[in-house]
Structures are given as structure tokens and as C-alpha cells.
Scaffold this active site. Structure first.
Site, short mmCIF file in Angstrom:
data_model
loop_
_atom_site.label_atom_id
_atom_site.label_comp_id
_atom_site.label_asym_id
_atom_site.label_seq_id
_atom_site.Cartn_x
_atom_site.Cartn_y
_atom_site.Cartn_z
N ARG A 86 37.04 28.60 46.87
CA ARG A 86 36.53 29.93 47.26
C ARG A 86 36.44 30.83 46.03
O ARG A 86 35.51 31.63 45.89
CB ARG A 86 37.41 30.54 48.35
CG ARG A 86 36.78 31.76 48.99
CD ARG A 86 37.52 32.20 50.22
NE ARG A 86 38.88 32.60 49.92
CZ ARG A 86 39.81 32.89 50.85
NH1 ARG A 86 39.50 32.81 52.14
NH2 ARG A 86 41.02 33.25 50.50
N LYS A 189 35.63 37.06 47.61
CA LYS A 189 36.92 37.77 47.62
C LYS A 189 37.04 38.67 46.38
O LYS A 189 37.84 38.44 45.47
CB LYS A 189 38.08 36.77 47.69
CG LYS A 189 39.34 37.40 48.27
CD LYS A 189 40.29 36.35 48.78
CE LYS A 189 41.67 36.90 49.07
NZ LYS A 189 41.71 37.89 50.12
N GLU A 225 34.95 41.50 60.76
CA GLU A 225 36.36 41.11 60.59
C GLU A 225 37.18 42.36 60.34
O GLU A 225 36.66 43.47 60.33
CB GLU A 225 36.50 40.12 59.43
CG GLU A 225 36.11 40.68 58.07
CD GLU A 225 36.40 39.72 56.92
OE1 GLU A 225 37.22 38.80 57.08
OE2 GLU A 225 35.82 39.94 55.85
#
Ligand code: PLP
Ligand code: COI
Length: 346
Positions: A86, A189, A225
Site C-alpha cells: 500500500r 495513505k 469511511e
């Protein structure tokens, strides 16, 4: 039973989710096309150029994963290769250079070993949180990607993310602030995503809610989210439903829960979820490394309050999934998917 090193003098059962200074961090540098071997730094500061791209143009991203102690004193890292991949995805999206997967995985093991006296004891409910951070460190004033990067890796012992511990929480559906755009970087992220959501998170907290629930920024029709975790719900006929969206972080916890649901014969729906569906669900919850599975007992959507039980009620399906995941993470149950690996502490 492994011989346990003398543990740090901390009140493990009362640890909040906060930074506790540990013995050292690691710094790896990418320069002239290659990553170095990394060095151990005892001071908890980082020295970089004041003109670094991470400071001016947001070339900064991070990862987070937990290391748990097992009953027999071993240390297990959970899916660190997934975090490595990720980070590589985030780096690609922002023209940064990511560390190779092997280097990342090794760095996680290395920092946990160096700080092993901070790995919370089995059964304390706490874990060692490892935070790898990738920053552009070339000094520049034009808008351009850095040539040099630093991977700094810290480890700190953490307890539950929410003040209420592992107890169910209430969410606030945010309609005034968007976290991420559909074609933007919400699925990466980047520290900037957290800055974008901060005022909504604190707005929710000021109103007495533990967390904010963001909607898709184009139509405000679908659930994205929360500020710290993915969202899931359980339908009245026991299906696991979780939003699919281009602007949410692909959670490794949620990915694992989807697989665990399969193992437990719980049908899964990974699809766009309308906010109007909230009253139809039987259970709701948050999934993430920091929040593990935190049940949600109420959601405020405008004037509407949707309730899934009381502040002490953990829904049966959420409870089963949480127990199954934690049992694998702490080595209490077999790990059929090979998600954990033992960190050699000697
Ligand atoms: N969504 C956001 C915004 C997060 O910060 C996190 C935490 O990493 C998650 C979801 C959950 O991801 P993971 O399960 O990989 O920790
Ligand atoms: C995590 O769960 O690891 C996160 O990064 C969420 C938050 C603490 C930033």
C-alpha cells in the site's frame, strides 16, 4: 516459553492510543537511485532540509500496523507485506520512491526487535504500533518530486483508539466537509488526507460523537469511511456490507474481515452503500488497525438518529469477526491464511 526481556515500566492496561517515546527509530535513505542499509537513531528527532518536499508540497505518506505478543512470549507482525504494497501504491500516486517490500517488512521486524521491551504483554489489550513514514527530503522550491527519500520507522505501544476503549461508539455523518475527491488521493495513505478531515473529526467530537462518517464528495449519497477506519454493516439477514469507493483507503483489516467472513460462511457485499440504507442494518462497525473492530451503536444523520443497540451492545456478527481476527493476530488461533509472521527477537 521464550525468555521474556524485562518489559518497560508502563501501565499496559491503561495505555491510550498515543505516542510513547521508545528506545529508537530507524532511518533509511534513498539517494542516487538506491536505498541504504538503514541506521538506528536513539534520539526521536529527524534532521532534514528546511526546503524538503515533504514540508512544502506534501510528499509524505505513512503506514500503520500492529505487533502482538502471543501467550508463549513470541511476537507476531500482521500482514506487513500488505502495508508495504500500500505504501508503494501511495508513493506511485504522488511521484515518491517507495522502499522495496522486503526492506519494509524487514524494517518492521527490526524496529520491533530493537524496542521489544515495549511490546505490550499478552492479554493486556495493547499492541506495539509500528509507523513507517516516507518523506521527500530533497530541498527544492519549485513544485517537483524529491530526488531523495527517507523511510523513518518508529514503534510505540498503544491501547484502544477511542476513549471508551473497545466499547461501541457513536458516529456523526458529515455533510459540510469532504475528506477526499473521487479522482483524488483518498485511497492513498497521505498525511494530507488526515489534515483534510481533521476539522470534521473534531467537529464530531465537539458534538459528543467518537468519530465522523464521511460521504462521497460528489453526491453526498454514498458512505465513504470514517477519519480513522473503514465502515461496515451487518444486514438483518446476516450479510457483511462494506463500501466500495475510489476515495477510501483500502483497509487491510477490512480486507482480512472480508476473507474471515468467507471462512465463517457470512455472505459479503463489497459495493456502493447509500447513506439512506443505514436504518436497514442490524449492526454497524469500524474496521482498521488502530480501531480493530469497534462496534457502532448509533449514527446521527442530520436530524435522524439511527440506533443499533445500546452503548454496551456488541452485535453477534461483529463480535464473532472481531474475536476471530484478534485470535489470529495474537496467535490464539491457527492462521490458515498465513497473515502473521513471527519476529525473531533473539
Ligand atoms: N481508513 C483510514 C482513513 C485509515 O486511516 C485507516 C487506518 O489505517 C483505515 C481506513 C484502516 O486501514 P487498515 O485496516 O489497513 O489499518
Ligand atoms: C491506523 O489504523 O493505523 C491508522 O493509521 C489510523 C489513524 C491512527 C491514523
Amino acid at each position: 516459553m521464550k525468555e521474556t526481556m524485562h518489559k518497560a515500566d508502563l501501565n499496559w492496561a491503561e495505555l491510550p492510543f498515543d505516542y510513547v517515546r521508545t528506545d529508537c527509530h530507524l532511518e533509511y535513505v534513498y539517494r542516487d537511485g538506491k536505498w541504504d542499509e538503514g541506521r538506528v537513531v536513539e534520539d526521536d528527532t529527524v534532521t532534514i532540509s528546511v526546503a524538503s518536499t515533504c514540508l512544502h508540497y506534501g510528499q509524505e505518506c505513512f503506514e500503520g500496523l500492529k505487533v502482538y505478543e502471543t501467550k508463549d512470549g513470541r511476537a507476531l507482525a500482521f500482514r506487513s507485506e500488505e502495508n508495504a504494497k500500500r505504501m508503494a501504491y501511495t508513493a506511485k500516486k504522488t511521484l515518491m520512491v517507495a522502499p522495496p517490500v522486503d526492506l519494509f517488512v524487514d524494517a518492521v521486524d527490526r524496529i520491533a526487535k530493537l524496542n521489544r521491551r515495549f511490546i505490550p504483554p499478552y492479554g493486556s489489550g495493547a499492541a506495539l504500533y509500528v509507523r513507517p513514514l516516507l518523506i521527500g527530503i530533497t530541498g527544492t522550491i519549485g513544485i517537483k518530486p524529491s530526488k531523495e527519500y527517507m523511510l523513518a520507522v518508529l514503534a510505540t505501544p498503544v491501547g484502544p483508539y477511542f476513549k471508551s476503549g473497545l466499547k461501541p461508539v457513536r458516529l456523526w455523518v458529515e455533510e459540510e466537509v469532504d475528506r477526499a475527491a473521487p479522482l483524488g488521493v483518498g485511497d492513498a495513505k497521505l498525511g494530507g488526507n488526515y489534515a483534510a478531515g481533521l476539522r470534521a473529526t473534531y467537529g464530531a467530537r465537539d458534538r459528543g460523537y467518537a468519530e465522523v462518517l464521511f460521504l462521497d464528495s460528489k453526491q453526498h449519497k454514498y458512505i465513504d469511511e470514517s477519519g480513522s477506519s473503514n465502515f461496515f454493516a451487518i444486514t438483518k439477514d446476516g450479510r457483511y456490507v462494506t463500501p466500495k469507493s475510489s476515495s477510501i483507503l483500502p483497509s487491510i483489516t477490512n480486507k482480512s474481515l472480508i476473507e474471515l467472513a468467507g471462512d465463517l460462511n457470512i455472505p459479503v457485499e463489497h459495493r456502493a452503500v447509500e447513506v439512506s440504507e443505514l436504518p436497514n442494518f442490524a449492526e454497524a462497525g469500524l474496521a482498521g488497525t488502530a480501531t480493530i473492530i469497534t462496534p457502532v451503536y448509533a449514527i446521527q444523520h442530520g436530524k435522524k438518529l439511527i440506533q443499533y443497540g445500546g452503548p454496551n451492545d456488541v452485535g453477534p456478527v461483529s463480535g464473532r469477526l472481531r474475536d476471530a481476527l484478534l485470535a489470529i493476530q495474537t496467535g490464539d488461533a491457527p492462521d490458515p491464511h498465513g497473515w502473521t509472521h513471527e519476529i525473531q527477537l533473539d
